[in-house]
Design a protein around this motif. Structure first.
Motif, PDB file in Angstrom:
ATOM      1  N   PRO A 148      26.367  -5.826  24.186  1.00  0.00           N
ATOM      2  CA  PRO A 148      27.397  -5.172  23.869  1.00  0.00           C
ATOM      3  C   PRO A 148      28.734  -4.998  24.672  1.00  0.00           C
ATOM      4  CG  PRO A 148      25.614  -3.858  23.782  1.00  0.00           C
ATOM      5  CD  PRO A 148      25.116  -5.187  24.157  1.00  0.00           C
TER       6      PRO A 148
ATOM      7  N   TYR B  84      30.129  -2.151  18.650  1.00  0.00           N
ATOM      8  CA  TYR B  84      29.265  -3.115  19.365  1.00  0.00           C
ATOM      9  C   TYR B  84      27.807  -2.434  19.887  1.00  0.00           C
ATOM     10  CZ  TYR B  84      32.944  -6.835  19.797  1.00  0.00           C
ATOM     11  OH  TYR B  84      33.685  -7.879  19.553  1.00  0.00           O
TER      12      TYR B  84
ATOM     13  N   THR C 125      36.490  -8.262  24.333  1.00  0.00           N
ATOM     14  CA  THR C 125      37.394  -7.954  23.104  1.00  0.00           C
ATOM     15  C   THR C 125      38.480  -7.173  23.570  1.00  0.00           C
ATOM     16  OG1 THR C 125      35.249  -7.697  21.703  1.00  0.00           O
ATOM     17  CG2 THR C 125      37.582  -6.954  20.804  1.00  0.00           C
TER      18      THR C 125
ATOM     19  N   SER D 216      32.358  -6.086  24.377  1.00  0.00           N
ATOM     20  CA  SER D 216      33.224  -5.093  24.375  1.00  0.00           C
ATOM     21  C   SER D 216      34.548  -5.170  25.349  1.00  0.00           C
ATOM     22  CB  SER D 216      33.086  -3.518  24.403  1.00  0.00           C
ATOM     23  OG  SER D 216      33.829  -2.877  24.901  1.00  0.00           O
TER      24      SER D 216
ATOM     25  N   ALA E  90      30.411   1.387  24.420  1.00  0.00           N
ATOM     26  CA  ALA E  90      29.499   0.761  24.061  1.00  0.00           C
ATOM     27  C   ALA E  90      27.896   1.088  24.628  1.00  0.00           C
ATOM     28  CB  ALA E  90      29.656  -0.959  24.411  1.00  0.00           C
TER      29      ALA E  90
END
Lengths: 502, 175
Positions: free
Chosen positions: A272, A257, A279, A276, A304
């Motif tokens: 990002p 990312y 996710t 992250s 990230a």
């Protein structure tokens, strides 16, 4: 793999005992200053900048690489151990990191952050080594018209893409462009008010130190927290087998990312790290731990964050465009050594750049080796009495600016611009567009002059290159989206007004 | 537009919040933009082969700064409030303490006035101790000692270590 061969040469010149010493010094200083609360990586670089004046250029760049990665690492330590919002790029790390620290797992949080930073930094720097020369070969083909378009796009993206208020982004950008006008670069004195000390323009170092250090110190002084902060004590960082098992995938995903976002204009680290986090929360086998201190929530965003830092060096080195405040200061530092980042960099200063890239690897490794054992020492720095911390920031900011030319006038500029920095924090103006405007504004004027000089004043040259056309199309697209959003917001605001009236 | 929602007669929930200080920032922008435009008027045409005249960019920048100032004033009037910056040591729940800021600025200005006469080794120590005092430290002697140590170390560090000869001021010959 031509790049790798050149990198090996760079590694050889970076690994001399003297240069290694500078790398260690850079990493230690960077971490030391970066750990201090209220000091982010950009301010760390700005404050430590004068130290590199006197050393030879290759050693200075090596030291700078160490300060850069050290400052980044120090910032994450602060956000894990202090229960407060810090700088934007480590806000996400702090969510789970602080919960882990409270639950007695500060050591593991610091360890996964450090090792994740190392993994992401190494992969990111490797990608940088492979990508930057390629991008720069491509960019070197571009003429001044394309450059004008790229610069315009970068300025717009930096101002409009970040922050909640576009208006404030543009105000900050144009204040920066105004500061960039000062001086006699066009042959006539602009905005110098007959002051000979302004003839060379305002040094970017002074602007950066004023906006970051003085502005921040004054802002904190106006709102100093009276109650002491909770600081979680920490021992030696370590991780168990299961911590490793839960960390390595988030590290890699975080890197994936971070790097592309960092390499994009105005990509930065905020998006990002947040992606992250989301996710990892979705993929985790322990979703119930999120919000209570899940290690994945530290490992991913921290990776990230560092990968994005390596990513920002791609546009910086290959095109000469800074996309973060930290990158803006690195750009200025390189220019002060007579090195112009951009497409010609790899041809003109090949040996130096490869030394710099190699020293990023060295700094990254040193960080891991030195900082894991030193973590308890760094944690003690968080207890520094605040009057001393902010008095110290003012002290070193003044020293750094005074040492440029020993002119009290520079100190006057520093405090005036520092008050501007204070006002910017009070009125929510983002800092990055201003710094980028100061640096890229004169570049834009120069490239525009160059393009029009080549075409004999024919304006159509500005859209004569395909890259320029693409940039203008993207530019128009962004402006259109901004306009549509503004109208939509106004309409909804008016309708609520009417509801209220009715 | 509808009725003026800032009127005090309306219920508090609908009252528009206006950050009046932001008008000050807007006025500042208009003044800055105006200065840039005035300054640009004083510039002559450059060389014949200079396709971008020295006043071209200032005209654009000055005009946009003025427009942004007006736009900010309008947004403020519509109830746009800034989001002040947070930080590790920042507590936004309390009101702003501008007295401390004024003290710090005063100490800083004092330093820039005396630095060439007294030299960094003395003025830097005063800067540190003064700033620490403004920020609430009340241990005078300790603060001055730390400040003196810092300024002496940095003076020698820059002079010997970095080869940057900081003017010694009144301590010329002593240091």
């Amino acid at each position: 793999m031509d790049s790798l061969g050149l990198l090996a040469d760079g590694l050889a010149s970076a690994a001399t005992p003297q240069n290694l010493l500078y790398a260690v010094l850079g990493v230690l200083l960077g971490t030391l200053v970066g750990v201090l609360p209220g000091i982010g990586p950009a301010m760390t670089l700005a404050l430590l900048f004068p130290i590199t004046y006197a050393v030879p250029v290759d050693s200075a760049l090596i030291m700078f690489a160490g300060i850069y990665y050290g400052g980044m690492y120090g910032g994450s330590t602060t956000s894990i151990l202090l229960n407060t919002p810090g700088e934007s790029s480590s806000v996400v790390t702090a969510i789970e990191g602080n919960k882990m620290a409270k639950a007695g797992r500060a050591s593991q949080a610091l360890a996964t952050a450090a090792i994740g930073s190392f993994v992401a930094g190494t992969i990111g720097t490797l990608l940088l080594v492979l990508l930057a020369p390629t991008v720069s070969e491509w960019v070197v083909e571009l003429g001044a018209p394309s450059y004008v378009a790229i610069l315009l796009l970068a300025l717009l993206a930096v101002s409009a893409a970040l922050g909640a208020s576009k208006l404030r982004g543009f105000i900050s950008l144009f204040l920066g462009l105004t500061i960039g006008l000062v001086g006699t670069s066009t042959g006539q004195a602009r905005l110098t008010f007959d002051q000979p000390l302004l003839a060379d323009g305002i040094d970017v170092v002074i602007v950066a130190v004023a906006i970051f250090a003085i502005g921040e110190a004054l802002w904190v002084a106006a709102h100093l927290r009276r109650a002491p902060l909770e600081i979680t004590p920490v021992g030696q960082p370590w991780m168990s087998r299961s911590d490793w098992g839960r960390s390595w995938k988030p590290w890699l995903r975080g890197t994936a990312y971070g790097f592309p976002f960092g390499a994009m204009p105005a990509g930065g680290a905020e998006v990002p790290t947040f992606l992250s986090y989301l996710t990892e929360k979705r993929l985790s086998k322990h979703p119930e731990e999120f919000g209570k201190g899940a290690i994945e929530g530290v490992a991913g965003p921290e990776a990230a964050n560092n990968a994005s830092a390596a990513g920002t060096l791609v546009p910086l080195l290959a095109i000469g465009i800074p996309t973060t405040a930290t990158a803006a200061i690195i750009l200025d530092a390189m220019r002060s050594y007579g090195i112009q980042p951009g497409p010609q960099l790899f041809d003109n200063n090949g040996a130096l750049v490869w030394t710099l890239l190699a020293s990023l690897f060295i700094a990254n490794t040193l960080l891991l080796v030195l900082n894991l054992p030193l973590a308890p020492v760094w944690a003690k720095l968080l207890r520094i009495p605040r009057p001393y911390l902010y008095a110290g920031i003012l002290f070193f900011a003044a020293l750094g600016s005074y040492s440029i030319s020993f002119e009290p006038f520079d100190l006057l500029l520093l405090i005036v611009l520092g008050l501007l920095g204070l006002a910017m924090r009070r009125f929510g103006l983002p800092v990055l567009p201003l710094i980028v405007g100061v640096i890229l504004g004169p570049d834009l004027e120069g490239k525009l002059t160059e393009a029009l000089a080549l075409s004999g004043g024919d304006v159509s040259t500005l859209w004569s290159e395909p890259v320029a056309v693409v940039c203008y199309v993207v530019l128009a697209g962004i402006l259109a989206v901004l306009a549509v959003n503004a109208v939509r917001r106004r309409r909804s605001a008016t309708s609520t007004d009417q509801e209220v009236a009715a | 537009m509808t009725t003026d929602t800032t009127s005090t007669a309306g219920p508090p929930a609908t009252a528009r919040v206006v950050d009046r200080a932001q008008y000050g920032l807007a006025a500042f922008l208009v003044v800055v933009g105006g200065c840039v435009l005035l300054d640009a008027r004083g510039l002559h045409r450059g060389f014949a082969d200079q396709p971008v005249q020295p006043y071209a960019v200032p005209y654009v920048v000055g005009t946009v700064v003025v427009i942004l100032g007006l736009a900010l004033a309008f947004a403020t009037w519509r109830g746009d409030v800034p989001q002040a910056e947070e930080g590790e040591d920042v507590d936004l729940t309390q009101s702003s303490d501008w007295l401390t800021v004024a003290k710090l600025v005063g100490v800083f200005v004092l330093n820039l006035l005396v630095v060439n006469r007294l030299g960094w080794a003395i003025s830097g120590a005063l800067l540190f101790a003064g700033a620490a005092w403004a920020l609430g430290s009340r241990t005078w002697i300790k603060d001055l000692a730390i400040g003196a140590a810092l300024s002496l170390i940095t003076w020698y560090g820059f002079y010997v270590g970095l080869g940057l000869p900081i003017p010694p001021g009144v301590l010329d010959g002593v240091l």
